[in-house]
Motif scaffolding. Structure first.
Motif, PDB file in Angstrom:
ATOM      1  N   PHE B 136     -12.020  -3.718  -7.003  1.00 35.35           N
ATOM      2  CA  PHE B 136     -12.588  -4.400  -5.876  1.00 35.35           C
ATOM      3  C   PHE B 136     -12.073  -4.878  -4.986  1.00 35.35           C
ATOM      4  N   LEU B 137     -12.246  -5.003  -3.569  1.00 35.13           N
ATOM      5  CA  LEU B 137     -11.925  -4.964  -2.850  1.00 35.13           C
ATOM      6  C   LEU B 137     -12.588  -6.525  -2.298  1.00 35.13           C
ATOM      7  N   VAL B 138     -11.810  -7.800  -2.133  1.00 36.42           N
ATOM      8  CA  VAL B 138     -12.995  -8.692  -2.144  1.00 36.42           C
ATOM      9  C   VAL B 138     -12.841  -9.259  -0.645  1.00 36.42           C
ATOM     10  N   ALA B 139     -12.127  -9.476  -0.278  1.00 33.74           N
ATOM     11  CA  ALA B 139     -11.768  -9.947   1.348  1.00 33.74           C
ATOM     12  C   ALA B 139     -11.081  -8.617   2.123  1.00 33.74           C
ATOM     13  N   LYS B 140     -11.171  -9.092   3.299  1.00 28.43           N
ATOM     14  CA  LYS B 140     -10.219  -8.605   5.113  1.00 28.43           C
ATOM     15  C   LYS B 140      -9.658 -10.117   5.252  1.00 28.43           C
ATOM     16  N   THR B 141      -8.406  -9.770   6.384  1.00 32.24           N
ATOM     17  CA  THR B 141      -7.666 -10.992   6.383  1.00 32.24           C
ATOM     18  C   THR B 141      -8.339 -11.208   7.878  1.00 32.24           C
ATOM     19  N   PRO B 142      -8.477 -11.910   8.331  1.00 35.18           N
ATOM     20  CA  PRO B 142      -9.008 -11.909   9.264  1.00 35.18           C
ATOM     21  C   PRO B 142      -8.502 -11.682  10.553  1.00 35.18           C
ATOM     22  N   PHE B 143      -7.105 -10.981  10.679  1.00 36.62           N
ATOM     23  CA  PHE B 143      -6.202 -10.307  11.533  1.00 36.62           C
ATOM     24  C   PHE B 143      -5.588  -9.451  11.534  1.00 36.62           C
ATOM     25  N   SER B 155      10.146  -4.135  -0.080  1.00 34.31           N
ATOM     26  CA  SER B 155      11.792  -4.500   0.586  1.00 34.31           C
ATOM     27  C   SER B 155      11.614  -6.442   1.535  1.00 34.31           C
ATOM     28  N   LYS B 156      10.468  -6.006   2.495  1.00 27.74           N
ATOM     29  CA  LYS B 156      10.700  -7.715   2.248  1.00 27.74           C
ATOM     30  C   LYS B 156       9.782  -8.632   2.294  1.00 27.74           C
ATOM     31  N   ARG B 157       9.353  -8.268   1.032  1.00 26.51           N
ATOM     32  CA  ARG B 157       8.376  -9.216   1.014  1.00 26.51           C
ATOM     33  C   ARG B 157       8.387 -10.750   0.919  1.00 26.51           C
ATOM     34  N   ARG B 158       7.524 -11.719   1.296  1.00 25.84           N
ATOM     35  CA  ARG B 158       7.835 -12.929   1.323  1.00 25.84           C
ATOM     36  C   ARG B 158       7.135 -13.198  -0.172  1.00 25.84           C
ATOM     37  N   SER B 159       6.024 -13.471  -0.643  1.00 28.25           N
ATOM     38  CA  SER B 159       5.420 -13.901  -1.601  1.00 28.25           C
ATOM     39  C   SER B 159       6.147 -13.976  -2.436  1.00 28.25           C
ATOM     40  N   PRO B 160       5.934 -14.556  -3.671  1.00 24.82           N
ATOM     41  CA  PRO B 160       6.677 -14.734  -4.185  1.00 24.82           C
ATOM     42  C   PRO B 160       6.098 -14.170  -5.916  1.00 24.82           C
ATOM     43  N   VAL B 161       4.969 -14.190  -5.888  1.00 23.12           N
ATOM     44  CA  VAL B 161       4.526 -12.563  -6.763  1.00 23.12           C
ATOM     45  C   VAL B 161       5.367 -11.533  -6.706  1.00 23.12           C
ATOM     46  N   PRO B 162       6.064 -10.981  -8.052  1.00 22.35           N
ATOM     47  CA  PRO B 162       6.268 -10.134  -7.832  1.00 22.35           C
ATOM     48  C   PRO B 162       5.748  -9.085  -8.784  1.00 22.35           C
ATOM     49  N   CYS B 163       5.667  -7.895  -7.901  1.00 22.28           N
ATOM     50  CA  CYS B 163       4.215  -7.215  -7.412  1.00 22.28           C
ATOM     51  C   CYS B 163       5.276  -5.867  -7.775  1.00 22.28           C
ATOM     52  N   PRO B 164       5.491  -5.190  -8.590  1.00 20.09           N
ATOM     53  CA  PRO B 164       6.438  -3.693  -9.001  1.00 20.09           C
ATOM     54  C   PRO B 164       5.199  -2.002  -8.036  1.00 20.09           C
ATOM     55  N   CYS B 165       4.128  -2.620  -7.722  1.00 22.21           N
ATOM     56  CA  CYS B 165       3.052  -1.080  -7.056  1.00 22.21           C
ATOM     57  C   CYS B 165       3.779  -0.738  -5.999  1.00 22.21           C
ATOM     58  N   PRO B 166       3.312  -0.078  -5.447  1.00 30.56           N
ATOM     59  CA  PRO B 166       3.849   0.754  -4.344  1.00 30.56           C
ATOM     60  C   PRO B 166       2.575   0.528  -3.508  1.00 30.56           C
ATOM     61  N   GLN B 167       1.616  -1.049  -3.830  1.00 31.79           N
ATOM     62  CA  GLN B 167       0.649  -0.990  -2.656  1.00 31.79           C
ATOM     63  C   GLN B 167       0.435  -1.891  -2.599  1.00 31.79           C
ATOM     64  N   GLY B 168       2.100  -2.131  -1.970  1.00 27.73           N
ATOM     65  CA  GLY B 168       1.517  -3.267  -1.478  1.00 27.73           C
ATOM     66  C   GLY B 168       1.082  -5.481  -2.152  1.00 27.73           C
ATOM     67  N   MET B 169       1.408  -6.627  -1.218  1.00 27.12           N
ATOM     68  CA  MET B 169       1.372  -7.500  -1.929  1.00 27.12           C
ATOM     69  C   MET B 169      -0.804  -8.101  -1.786  1.00 27.12           C
ATOM     70  N   GLN B 171      -2.962  -5.634  -1.644  1.00 23.99           N
ATOM     71  CA  GLN B 171      -4.009  -4.408  -2.641  1.00 23.99           C
ATOM     72  C   GLN B 171      -3.511  -4.022  -3.826  1.00 23.99           C
ATOM     73  N   ARG B 172      -3.127  -4.962  -4.957  1.00 24.92           N
ATOM     74  CA  ARG B 172      -2.537  -4.606  -6.110  1.00 24.92           C
ATOM     75  C   ARG B 172      -3.308  -4.133  -6.781  1.00 24.92           C
ATOM     76  N   GLY B 173      -4.329  -3.154  -7.306  1.00 25.90           N
ATOM     77  CA  GLY B 173      -4.854  -2.518  -8.880  1.00 25.90           C
ATOM     78  C   GLY B 173      -6.041  -1.963  -7.732  1.00 25.90           C
ATOM     79  N   VAL B 174      -5.888  -1.986  -6.607  1.00 26.08           N
ATOM     80  CA  VAL B 174      -6.540  -0.194  -5.406  1.00 26.08           C
ATOM     81  C   VAL B 174      -5.249   0.356  -5.550  1.00 26.08           C
ATOM     82  N   GLU B 175      -5.669   2.061  -5.534  1.00 27.44           N
ATOM     83  CA  GLU B 175      -4.472   2.596  -5.917  1.00 27.44           C
ATOM     84  C   GLU B 175      -5.395   4.118  -4.893  1.00 27.44           C
ATOM     85  N   VAL B 176      -5.149   3.106  -2.954  1.00 29.63           N
ATOM     86  CA  VAL B 176      -5.904   3.844  -2.047  1.00 29.63           C
ATOM     87  C   VAL B 176      -4.168   4.047  -1.156  1.00 29.63           C
ATOM     88  N   THR B 177      -4.846   5.392  -0.423  1.00 29.16           N
ATOM     89  CA  THR B 177      -3.126   5.166   0.342  1.00 29.16           C
ATOM     90  C   THR B 177      -4.053   4.337   2.101  1.00 29.16           C
TER      91      THR B 177
END
Lengths: 292, 222
Positions: B136-143, B155-169, B171-177
């Protein structure tokens, strides 16, 4: 704590709002202000007005009111609070201790002792209960038991300077000066810069007849605070006693010099204080008598 | 032109995840209080500790005592064969023992308990979210966000969430490039709420207690 804050809070609580009364009680708890009448007045009103408004604080307030009521002998509130607390926390050691305090307020020392001993048997590290036990012995006039209990306490918690102080006072009460001296030595070790500790120790030494050492400690106190009247007068008294005892030439001369110096310091100290006043005049007269 | 997010997703995914996660962390904090065992104090340990403390103080304040008083105390502690410290040498001084982790096993248990509660609840929640709401996509950032967040975000992620997938921080779980990087997937929304729930609860609680105290009391601010 600001100087006027407490008074302002009392005035506000007087006006009758529940919030300000709660605040006042909270303030008294955190600053350890001992005024049981006030606690009973406002706490009872709060508890009567409905425990719901107090939220979780109701139990703390109840304990506070209980302690105040037990001290003032207000039996109904005491019994009510204890009953409610027991109902809410049936297995709490803290409530168990309150039961002991209840027995104390009824002057049922035996029962209170039994309760405290039971708590201590299960939890020997409970310092509050142990101190309560000591206070109870003292209150019921059993000084030897109190001393013994303090000694067992200090065997484990030997860094508690409050208790050392208490022990010293108790020894003083029984006239065991040598032992009191030991306790005050311990206090000096805990806080070597405390005027109270040094002065009391010096006075104790004076009483036990150890004049030479006493003189040294009075001098230390006078060194730390040159205008301290208690220290200076102590030094004067010590010097007089020493002169009386020791009439040999050499030492006497030094002593006289010290005495002269001390008297001079006392004079300036009184002058700085204004010279007159209720005890300024007689003190100066006494000084004149000493120095002749 | 972005993707239109169905309001039903908001009602049935975004809000439930938020509420459940916040409630869980509230329950967890209460559970921690409940499970926190009464710290067991070893009386012998306290005794040696305070004895050592007394020694230390004696050493520091030794020049304030008379020689006799000092010597009698010193003798009490370290006189040959009869001093208390000689008779029962305090064990805590041995650094090797402390290093070997032989410290109080009960303390370890307490920590383990707390960790267990944390891990179990976290695992269950993560499973729940990924099982029920994956994709599911549940929200969209207002900016608008740059594509760095999506691809290079790793590589430059600041988030503390370990997120190995290439989808970025976000959109994990949504494999749409080709998806715009501003969209947030349900799993990431869950992570986001979980990370911030603690401070959120603290904030709300501080509001409650403060408003009680300060409501009719402007003096308190002074």
């Amino acid at each position: 704590m600001e100087p006027r804050q407490y008074e302002a809070m009392i005035a506000k609580a007087q006006s009758g709002s529940a919030t300000s009364a709660t605040e006042l009680l909270q303030f008294m708890r955190t600053h350890k202000i001992h005024q049981p009448e006030l606690v009973l007045l406002h706490g009872a009103r709060l508890l009567k007005g409905g425990a719901r408004a107090l939220g979780n604080e109701v139990w703390t307030v109840m304990e506070q009111v209980f302690l105040a009521a037990a001290e003032l002998g207000c039996d109904q509130w005491r019994d009510y609070c204890l009953k409610e607390l027991t109902k809410k926390f049936p297995s709490s050691l803290r409530v168990e201790r309150l039961k002991g305090i209840e027995k104390e307020s009824l002057a049922d020392w035996k029962e209170a002792e039994k309760i405290y001993q039971k708590i201590l048997a299960g939890k020997p590290e409970d310092t509050v209960t142990h101190k309560r036990l000591i206070a109870m012995y003292k209150q019921s006039g059993k000084v030897p038991e109190a001393i013994e209990s303090i000694n067992t306490y200090l065997e484990t918690f030997s860094t508690d300077s409050e208790v050392w102080h208490e022990l010293g006072e108790l020894y003083l009460e029984c006239g065991m000066l040598q032992r009191a001296v030991f306790c005050f030595e311990e206090l000096i070790v805990h806080n070597p810069r405390s005027m109270y500790n040094i002065l009391t120790y010096a006075e104790l030494l004076y009483s036990t007849g150890d004049l030479e050492t006493s003189r040294k400690y009075f001098s230390l106190a006078a060194y730390l605070d040159g205008a301290n009247l208690r220290a200076l007068w102590g030094l004067v008294a010590c010097n007089m006693a020493l002169m009386e005892k020791d009439k040999t030439r050499e030492k006497s001369k030094q002593l006289q010099e010290l005495q002269k110096f001390t008297v001079q310091r006392l004079r300036t100290a009184y002058k700085d204080l204004g010279g007159s006043g209720a005890h300024g005049k007689p003190a100066l007269n006494l000084l004149a008598a000493v120095s002749t | 032109m972005g993707i239109f997010l169905d309001p039903k997703i908001r009602n049935n995914v975004l809000l439930p995840i938020f509420i459940v996660v916040v409630l869980t962390s509230m329950i967890r904090s209460s559970l921690m209080i409940l499970l926190k065992a009464e710290p067991k104090v070893d009386v012998k340990e306290v005794k040696t500790q305070s004895m050592l403390g007394r020694c230390k103080m004696l050493r520091a304040a030794s020049h304030f005592l008379t020689e006799k008083a000092f010597k009698s105390r010193k003798a009490y502690f370290v006189k040959k064969d009869v001093g208390v410290l000689v008779k029962s040498v305090p064990k805590a001084k041995d650094p090797m023992e402390a290093l070997q982790g032989g410290s109080d096993p009960m303390a370890m248990m307490g920590m383990m308990k707390g960790q267990m509660v944390f891990m179990v609840s976290q695992g269950l929640l993560a499973y729940w979210v990924s099982h029920l709401f994956s994709g599911f996509l549940v929200a969209k950032t207002p900016f608008p966000l740059t594509f760095q967040f999506k691809a290079g975000g790793n590589s430059k992620r600041r988030s503390p969430v370990p997120c190995p997938c290439p989808q970025g921080m976000l959109q994990r779980g949504v494999e749409v490039t080709a998806l715009e990087p501003g969209y947030v997937s349900s799993l990431c929304w869950y992570m986001f709420v979980m990370m911030s729930s603690h401070s959120l609860i603290g904030l709300v609680q501080s509001f409650f207690t403060k408003s009680d105290v300060e409501a009719d009391d402007p003096m308190m601010a002074m």
